[in-house]
Motif scaffolding. Structure first.
Motif, PDB file in Angstrom:
ATOM      1  N   ASN A 146       0.358  -6.675   6.594  1.00 58.08           N
ATOM      2  CA  ASN A 146       0.382  -5.337   7.279  1.00 58.08           C
ATOM      3  C   ASN A 146       1.783  -5.039   7.909  1.00 58.08           C
ATOM      4  OD1 ASN A 146      -0.799  -2.695   7.537  1.00 58.08           O
ATOM      5  ND2 ASN A 146      -1.506  -3.487   9.772  1.00 58.08           N
ATOM      6  N   ARG A 190       0.802  -1.076   0.038  1.00 62.21           N
ATOM      7  CA  ARG A 190      -0.123  -0.005   0.040  1.00 62.21           C
ATOM      8  C   ARG A 190       0.878   1.091   0.206  1.00 62.21           C
ATOM      9  NH1 ARG A 190      -4.381   2.146   4.405  1.00 62.21           N
ATOM     10  NH2 ARG A 190      -5.058   3.769   3.204  1.00 62.21           N
ATOM     11  N   ALA A 210      -5.723  -0.127   0.050  1.00 63.19           N
ATOM     12  CA  ALA A 210      -6.066  -0.905   1.421  1.00 63.19           C
ATOM     13  C   ALA A 210      -7.306  -1.833   0.868  1.00 63.19           C
ATOM     14  CB  ALA A 210      -6.679  -0.171   2.223  1.00 63.19           C
TER      15      ALA A 210
END
Length: 203
Positions: free
Chosen positions: A197, A9, A153
């Motif tokens: 993440n 991202r 995202a």
């Protein structure tokens, strides 16, 4: 035969910092966002990527350019299907501004679940369809290779839903921070989630 996919991202933009809806439109990176890109580049420097797939926005192009700056052999492909959800008339607004300007639109969107959408925008179901197509093509076209997808995202959350056979309505359960990386290893029909993440440290 292993296929390695990294989903990245982009860094923080002015709109992100102000908590404004940001989908297809552009917003400049903040100084912090630029530092996030530098951190991602350092983390990925040693990985031998063969291909880069990029959502066509300025924030993702900037990260792609930084990652591939010293790798002229990496082929970069822009793919509209990896864009963030189109926020329609909500684009550029905060949630409070949406409630003030379009209260009926907001009520209708949230009442319709994954099929709800802002006027002029996309629903989560719409995005899941196009990201699903892109994900299937990525797995088949780049089988046995190491590819990086520089995106947003929602597409990353949806890919994780596909991998774990989770309903797309629960995509929100996956936290995907700005400047984060998610890595998957694919062996035939089996998918190993290496990391989700992962945010590299900023110097």
């Amino acid at each position: 035969m292993r296929t390695s996919i990294w989903l990245v991202r982009h860094g923080q933009t002015v709109a992100n910092r102000a908590r404004r809806y940001l989908g297809h439109s552009d917003s400049p990176l903040t100084t912090y966002g630029q530092r996030q890109h530098e951190a991602v580049v350092r983390r990925l420097r040693a990985l031998p990527f063969t291909h880069a797939i990029v959502s066509p926005t300025e924030r993702t192009r900037a990260l792609a350019a930084a990652i591939t700056q010293d790798r002229p052999s990496i082929a970069i492909v822009e793919d509209l299907r990896w864009r963030e959800i189109d926020q329609g008339q909500w684009e550029g607004l905060t949630y409070r501004e949406v409630l003030q300007r379009f209260p009926g639109d907001a009520q209708a969107r949230w009442a319709n679940g994954i099929n709800g959408k802002p006027t002029g925008g996309e629903s989560l179901a719409d995005v899941a369809t196009r990201v699903g197509e892109a994900w299937h093509e990525l797995r088949s076209h780049y089988a046995g290779r190491r590819a990086i997808v520089i995106t947003h995202a929602t597409p990353i959350q949806l890919v994780l839903c596909f991998c774990c056979q989770t309903p797309v309505a629960e995509h929100w359960r996956w936290r995907i921070d700005l400047g984060s990386m998610t890595a998957l290893d694919i062996y035939g029909s089996s998918i190993i989630i290496r990391t989700v993440n992962s945010v590299p440290p900023i110097r």
